[in-house]
Design an enzyme around this catalytic site. Structure first.
Site, PDB file in Angstrom:
ATOM      1  N   CYS A  59      10.951 -24.650 -29.091  1.00  0.00           N
ATOM      2  CA  CYS A  59      10.633 -24.437 -30.513  1.00  0.00           C
ATOM      3  C   CYS A  59       9.512 -25.312 -31.056  1.00  0.00           C
ATOM      4  O   CYS A  59       8.444 -24.825 -31.423  1.00  0.00           O
ATOM      5  CB  CYS A  59      11.879 -24.648 -31.351  1.00  0.00           C
ATOM      6  SG  CYS A  59      13.237 -23.561 -30.921  1.00  0.00           S
ATOM      7  N   ASP A 288       7.721 -17.399 -31.454  1.00  0.00           N
ATOM      8  CA  ASP A 288       7.227 -18.635 -30.844  1.00  0.00           C
ATOM      9  C   ASP A 288       7.571 -18.739 -29.367  1.00  0.00           C
ATOM     10  O   ASP A 288       6.938 -19.478 -28.643  1.00  0.00           O
ATOM     11  CB  ASP A 288       7.751 -19.860 -31.594  1.00  0.00           C
ATOM     12  CG  ASP A 288       9.233 -19.779 -31.835  1.00  0.00           C
ATOM     13  OD1 ASP A 288       9.861 -18.809 -31.396  1.00  0.00           O
ATOM     14  OD2 ASP A 288       9.777 -20.685 -32.475  1.00  0.00           O
ATOM     15  N   HIS A 289       8.575 -18.038 -28.890  1.00  0.00           N
ATOM     16  CA  HIS A 289       8.903 -18.022 -27.459  1.00  0.00           C
ATOM     17  C   HIS A 289       9.928 -16.945 -27.195  1.00  0.00           C
ATOM     18  O   HIS A 289      10.374 -16.244 -28.105  1.00  0.00           O
ATOM     19  CB  HIS A 289       9.412 -19.383 -26.981  1.00  0.00           C
ATOM     20  CG  HIS A 289      10.605 -19.873 -27.728  1.00  0.00           C
ATOM     21  ND1 HIS A 289      11.865 -19.334 -27.571  1.00  0.00           N
ATOM     22  CD2 HIS A 289      10.738 -20.840 -28.656  1.00  0.00           C
ATOM     23  CE1 HIS A 289      12.709 -19.962 -28.359  1.00  0.00           C
ATOM     24  NE2 HIS A 289      12.051 -20.870 -29.040  1.00  0.00           N
TER      25      HIS A 289
END
Length: 802
Positions: A59, A288-289
């Site tokens: 994160c 973000d991922h």
């Protein structure tokens, strides 16, 4: 929007207005299939980036790169704890986010939602005119936000407090007020959604949807064990039925939380349409991922270098973007900051590592499928922080794999040569052997010299040098020295290294037996506070060992030569020291010792024994250490949360109880593996429906060695992922042949190809700025890992115009 296991972000700019929506999603597991409104508005109405990646599958590092356009090694936010929203971040990088440049160019900026994991709400980050930032990590209910400098606490009422809806409502209120108050001033805002991050609390109207969802069960789901992959996957077996059920329920809850995000996208779209700004606004949606749910046998988690964790969704719509088009170029999170500045007609600063996507967006208006040739095809992915203990243990430096990539073709090719074979010959300097991990290592050959290198020991018994002589010989390529009398008979002194090792092993077994009796010893702890001289060892049912003074001497000798390590889980047999000569022992080591000292030796070597076991016969320093440990144990006894009753409204007490509960889950003795992060999942994990009621289970989702640097290469011929781990582990996956990364194909590469990839990775890890960090991979030094073609000798990589 941030997709899969981070926050959603939605960016809108008015000049062109910019809206960024980012979230955390399960893109690789098909979660976008359950967001029809978002796909209709942004995919069908805009452009889809088919090869978008995060630069760190965790994160805070990924979010920091989103804000600054920098790689992890340039902003130094490696984990969710270290430097995350720290003073270092605020001073050096927060002031250089894309928001500061937009604000300086005349934009009215706003940020709404989750910021960074360790943000405590003590300041408003530079560059944001309107600020509504979540304090700490993701939450849907019972959270605190910093609203333009004021800390506001929210409860558990859906209509007033549900965080996803609050982000959408507050951001639209800001947009409308800005449009009414300053109709000619451009607007840029970020909507950073918590969904589908934990605690995965969905809106009540969606709590009964998506029964029996199985999209996350890809070919790599529950594919275990994996002995060819990193440590965590090597020790992870197939999931138990209870773990599989949990992964299925978690997938369902995550998709349910995304329904509110889907509603928010439609709400923003409709508002822009009503205000007449829809065709004048750029909207960008990304995550973000990624995330994994059962892949390779791990029930849940992220932070791994596989497609399901590093690949993210990315969509954009706005002026000049052809609806329904696709862009297949390799793009990443670091490209968002320079793209927003370029759209706002602000020149991206040279220090940003990312590259503006505006040229790709302009090309999309010419064709439905775009792949710009003058573009990067190599992307750097980093995860984790260099731990000092790992560096010291493994001897890792920046070029820790250079031993594999030297001019002679690597250590494997060296060990195949005759001059490195064992046993050593008279003129041989080095030989090869395999260590405990079956890796080849080069060691020096011990040579027999005329004079033994051992120094004279002044503490040897008087006249010992007159009665004894040193005799050395070569046995199996190693030098063995011993003391003998003048007539040639052996005499006392230290044993050979092999005999010493056998004594140490025997003593390890002895210690292990004593450790098995600790339960009874703890029960009778009060009796053990007396003088050790009065203790009847038979009373405590200790193992039936015949402890003699010889055993004590061996303990003393072993302790001075080799460190004995023990644990409650395993016993590690010490490796014998590599000595060229074994010299005379000290006089103290030859003295007789009382057998009861063996008990003290065992206690000093075993940290888990009760401190009362040796209450006498210790130095003052040891006694003070024991007293301090007693005081710490007493404090822990008094502060145990299970016996503490908190008053209603006592937030400090309640928070202490929650932290202790989380700590007990992570540090349960029944759920621990050395070097691996494990935790217990129980029925208290979720507070909203559907809840988990199948009982607790243990699982491991991370490891200390999970620190890596990877190259994701994608072009016309190559499509692979190459990674180097901090513990010397290598992995290579040919995505064209193995899209689910089931097999580590590192052994399919030659040493020359490994050297090329290693050198490229080292350069990428040092790059600064878009000019240095933008590379196009060229397989010209050796045969291509994918195509098998041969190339002439020329640079592996070359920069292309930024």
């Amino acid at each position: 929007m941030w997709f899969l296991s981070f926050i959603y972000g939605f960016c809108t700019v008015l000049l062109k207005p910019i809206i960024c929506l980012h979230t955390e999603m399960l893109y690789f597991q098909g979660s976008m299939n359950y967001m029809p409104k978002t796909r209709r508005i942004l995919e069908a109405g805009g452009v889809k980036f088919t090869n978008a990646f995060t630069n760190s599958p965790i994160c805070c590092p990924s979010r920091s790169s989103f804000l600054t356009g920098l790689h992890v090694h340039n902003h130094n936010i490696w984990t969710n704890n270290v430097n995350c929203s720290s003073k270092y971040w605020q001073t050096n990088f927060e002031v250089k986010s894309f928001a500061t440049y937009l604000q300086d160019s005349g934009y009215k900026t706003g940020y709404f939602g989750k910021y960074l994991n360790e943000y405590v709400g003590d300041h408003i980050p530079a560059g944001w005119r309107e600020w509504m930032g979540l304090v700490k990590n993701s939450a849907f209910y019972n959270y605190t936000v910093n609203y333009n400098g004021d800390l506001i606490k929210h409860g558990d009422d859906y209509h007033d407090d549900y965080f996803t809806d609050l982000i959408a409502n507050d951001s639209l209120a800001f947009f409308k007020s800005s449009k009414l108050s300053y109709p000619s001033k451009p607007v840029a805002m970020v909507l950073s959604m918590p969904a589908p991050h934990g605690p995965e609390d969905s809106a009540p109207q969606y709590s009964d949807m998506f029964q029996n969802i199985t999209d996350h069960r890809t070919p790599s789901w529950n594919y275990a064990p994996n002995p060819d992959k990193e440590l965590l996957l090597q020790i992870t077996g197939k999931m138990e039925p209870i773990q599989s059920q949990f992964a299925d329920l978690l997938m369902r809850k995550r998709v349910m939380t995304l329904q509110s995000v889907d509603d928010a996208v439609e709400k923003v779209y409709n508002e822009l349409s009503d205000l007449g700004e829809l065709n004048n606004t750029y909207m960008i949606y990304l995550s973000d991922h990624g995330y994994h749910l059962g892949q390779f046998g791990i029930p849940k988690g992220k932070s791994m270098p596989y497609e399901f964790d590093i690949r993210i969704p990315m969509y954009a719509r706005g002026p000049g973007i052809k609806p329904g088009s696709q862009i297949s170029n390799l793009v990443g999170i670091i490209d968002i900051a320079p793209t927003l500045l370029d759209i706002a007609q602000v020149t991206p600063p040279d220090h940003m590592d990312g590259k503006s996507l505006k040229p790709l967006l302009e090309d999309s208006n010419q064709s439905m499928s775009v792949q710009r040739k003058a573009w990067r095809d190599t992307f750097l992915i980093e995860r984790g922080k260099l731990r000092k203990q790992l560096i010291n243990t493994n001897g890792i430096t920046e070029n820790f794999l250079s031993i594999y990539f030297n001019n002679n073709g690597g250590i494997e090719s060296k060990c195949d040569k005759p001059r490195y074979q064992y046993p050593c010959k008279a003129d041989q300097k080095f030989y090869c052997h395999k260590d405990s991990l079956d890796r080849r290592r080069i060691r020096k050959c011990n040579k027999l010299t005329k004079k033994c290198p051992c120094k004279e020991n002044k503490r040897v018994k008087r006249n010992a040098e007159e009665k004894l002589v040193k005799k050395c010989s070569v046995i199996e390529g190693e030098v063995k020295c011993r003391r003998v009398e003048a007539n040639g008979k052996p005499k006392g002194g230290r044993k050979s290294q092999r005999v010493l090792s056998s004594h140490q092993k025997a003593l390890d077994d002895l210690i292990r037996d004593y450790k098995q009796q600790l339960v009874q010893l703890r029960i009778l702890r009060e009796d053990l506070q007396n003088d050790l001289e009065n203790i009847d060892l038979d009373k405590y049912k200790l193992p039936a060992h015949n402890v003699t003074s010889d055993d004590v001497k061996r303990v003393k000798l072993a302790r001075n030569n080799t460190r004995i390590t023990t644990s409650l889980q395993t016993m590690t047999t010490p490796q014998p020291l590599e000595l060229e000569c074994l010299c005379a022992a000290n006089e103290d080591e030859l003295n007789e010792v009382d057998p009861k000292d063996l008990v003290r030796e065992i206690n000093l070597q075993t940290t888990s024994l009760p401190v009362e076991f040796v209450s006498t016969g210790l130095s003052k320093r040891d006694q003070k250490r024991i007293e301090r440990q007693k005081k710490r144990d007493e404090k822990k006894q008094l502060r145990r949360g299970d016996k503490e009753i908190c008053d209603e409204g006592d937030r400090i007490c309640l928070r202490r109880q929650r932290k202790k509960a989380e700590f007990s889950k992570r540090n349960n003795p029944h759920c621990q593996v050395d070097g691996v992060e494990c935790t217990i999942m129980d029925n208290s994990h979720w507070k909203t429906e559907p809840k988990w009621d199948k009982g607790p289970f243990c699982f491991c989702n991370n490891a200390q060695s999970n620190v890596f640097w990877c190259l994701r290469v994608l072009n016309e011929t190559d499509n692979f992922l190459y990674c180097e781990y901090i513990n010397d582990f290598l992995s290579y996956f040919d995505i064209n042949k193995d899209p689910w990364q089931l097999r580590n194909a590192i052994h399919d590469l030659s040493y020359t190809q490994l050297g090329q990839l290693h050198n490229l990775l080292i350069r990428m890890r040092k790059c600064k700025g878009a000019k240095e960090c933008t590379y196009r991979h060229r397989n010209r030094l050796a045969s291509s890992p994918v195509s098998g073609r041969s190339y002439q000798s020329s640079p592996v990589i070359s920069p292309i115009p930024a």
